[in-house]
Design a protein around this motif. Structure first.
Motif, mmCIF file in Angstrom:
data_model
loop_
_atom_site.group_PDB
_atom_site.id
_atom_site.type_symbol
_atom_site.label_atom_id
_atom_site.label_comp_id
_atom_site.label_asym_id
_atom_site.label_seq_id
_atom_site.Cartn_x
_atom_site.Cartn_y
_atom_site.Cartn_z
ATOM 1 N N UNK A 93 -20.445 26.585 46.492
ATOM 2 C CA UNK A 93 -19.583 26.723 47.669
ATOM 3 C C UNK A 93 -18.112 26.528 47.296
ATOM 4 N N UNK A 94 -17.847 25.569 46.396
ATOM 5 C CA UNK A 94 -16.467 25.330 45.964
ATOM 6 C C UNK A 94 -15.940 26.534 45.183
ATOM 7 N N UNK A 95 -16.764 27.065 44.280
ATOM 8 C CA UNK A 95 -16.344 28.220 43.484
ATOM 9 C C UNK A 95 -16.080 29.428 44.368
ATOM 10 N N UNK A 96 -16.954 29.663 45.337
ATOM 11 C CA UNK A 96 -16.776 30.798 46.249
ATOM 12 C C UNK A 96 -15.493 30.631 47.069
ATOM 13 N N UNK A 97 -15.237 29.410 47.517
ATOM 14 C CA UNK A 97 -14.033 29.157 48.303
ATOM 15 C C UNK A 97 -12.780 29.405 47.471
ATOM 16 N N UNK A 98 -12.746 28.889 46.248
ATOM 17 C CA UNK A 98 -11.568 29.083 45.393
ATOM 18 C C UNK A 98 -11.346 30.570 45.099
ATOM 19 N N UNK A 99 -12.433 31.301 44.889
ATOM 20 C CA UNK A 99 -12.300 32.740 44.651
ATOM 21 C C UNK A 99 -11.720 33.436 45.880
ATOM 22 N N UNK A 100 -12.113 32.975 47.077
ATOM 23 C CA UNK A 100 -11.565 33.569 48.302
ATOM 24 C C UNK A 100 -10.078 33.262 48.445
ATOM 25 N N UNK A 101 -9.615 32.204 47.758
ATOM 26 C CA UNK A 101 -8.199 31.844 47.755
ATOM 27 C C UNK A 101 -7.431 32.542 46.633
ATOM 28 N N UNK A 102 -8.142 33.366 45.837
ATOM 29 C CA UNK A 102 -7.477 34.123 44.790
ATOM 30 C C UNK A 102 -7.597 33.539 43.397
ATOM 31 N N UNK A 103 -8.433 32.523 43.220
ATOM 32 C CA UNK A 103 -8.639 31.944 41.893
ATOM 33 C C UNK A 103 -9.611 32.808 41.100
ATOM 34 N N UNK A 104 -9.532 32.767 39.773
ATOM 35 C CA UNK A 104 -10.413 33.617 38.966
ATOM 36 C C UNK A 104 -11.884 33.238 39.136
ATOM 37 N N UNK A 105 -12.741 34.252 39.056
ATOM 38 C CA UNK A 105 -14.181 34.045 39.176
ATOM 39 C C UNK A 105 -14.728 33.580 37.830
ATOM 40 N N UNK A 106 -14.651 32.282 37.591
ATOM 41 C CA UNK A 106 -15.090 31.725 36.321
ATOM 42 C C UNK A 106 -15.522 30.280 36.511
ATOM 43 N N UNK A 107 -16.403 29.819 35.644
ATOM 44 C CA UNK A 107 -16.769 28.405 35.624
ATOM 45 C C UNK A 107 -16.024 27.659 34.527
ATOM 46 N N UNK A 108 -15.154 28.361 33.818
ATOM 47 C CA UNK A 108 -14.305 27.717 32.821
ATOM 48 C C UNK A 108 -13.183 26.966 33.528
ATOM 49 N N UNK A 109 -12.950 25.728 33.136
ATOM 50 C CA UNK A 109 -11.981 24.895 33.834
ATOM 51 C C UNK A 109 -10.540 25.336 33.585
#
Length: 206
Positions: A93-109
């Motif tokens: 859910x956190x990753x999906x939210x960040x992607x919706x905010x324009x962050x890269x789709x990655x699990x790399x920190x």
């Protein structure tokens, strides 16, 4: 690291240990602090002390850091536990939210930290999604972005709460307990170096 000959640095470390206690004790992924040369804090030279002694400070805290914004006599610094932060941001859910905010789709920190740093440097205000990095419940971060006026300021709250406050209050209490734990160690130890050694043992057992 022996701090007995440097009282101002020791004072800065005491301040950081308490303020970052939830991160140090691995119950919070990251914490953000403004380090300044304000006379009222850490001998008046937080910024200078951190700049000169950054390696020693981070060794004592057992954390990593990223300077999000730096101006004359002041830095805003993100302190984090890499493994804990990576896990928090990789939650679906956190990753999906960040992607919706324009962050890269990655699990790399690193790409996520770089994007956050870029946004912090380029805007007058800090991006509200930074709450995800700081361990705020997703519902509160999302709720504040969508309608900040509907969010509540709870008594002794660490952030504004959206919707049912139960989860938010539970998380806040965890963070307060961590601060109290570190504060107690510092107050009960006969010397700062002994307190630091004890805190390091607690970290190792976490």
């Amino acid at each position: 690291m022996n701090q007995t000959g440097c009282p101002f640095l020791r004072q800065l470390l005491r301040y950081l240990l308490v303020k970052l206690a939830p991160v140090i004790l691995r119950v919070k992924p990251a914490g953000m602090l403004r380090l300044t040369n304000c006379r009222q804090l850490a001998g008046g030279r937080q910024y200078d002390l951190f700049c000169v002694h950054q390696r020693e400070v981070m060794e004592s805290l057992k954390l990593e850091c990223r300077i999000l914004r730096s101006e004359a006599g002041e830095s805003v610094v993100l302190f984090f536990d890499r493994a804990r932060l990576a896990r928090a941001l990789a939650e679906p859910e956190a990753a999906e939210f960040l992607q919706s905010c324009g962050y890269p789709a990655t699990q790399e920190l690193e790409p996520l930290l770089e994007e956050l740093s870029t946004r912090c440097r380029s805007g007058r205000e800090f991006p509200h999604e930074i709450g995800i990095f700081l361990g705020y419940p997703l519902k509160d971060v999302r709720g504040f972005i969508e309608n900040s006026a509907a969010c509540l300021a709870v008594p002794r709250g660490l952030w504004r709460v959206a919707g049912d406050p139960a989860e938010s209050l539970r998380v806040m209490e965890q963070y307060r307990c961590a601060e109290q734990t570190i504060q107690s160690v510092l107050e009960r130890s006969v010397s700062f170096d002994r307190a630091l050694s004890r805190i390091h043992r607690v970290i190792a057992a976490a």
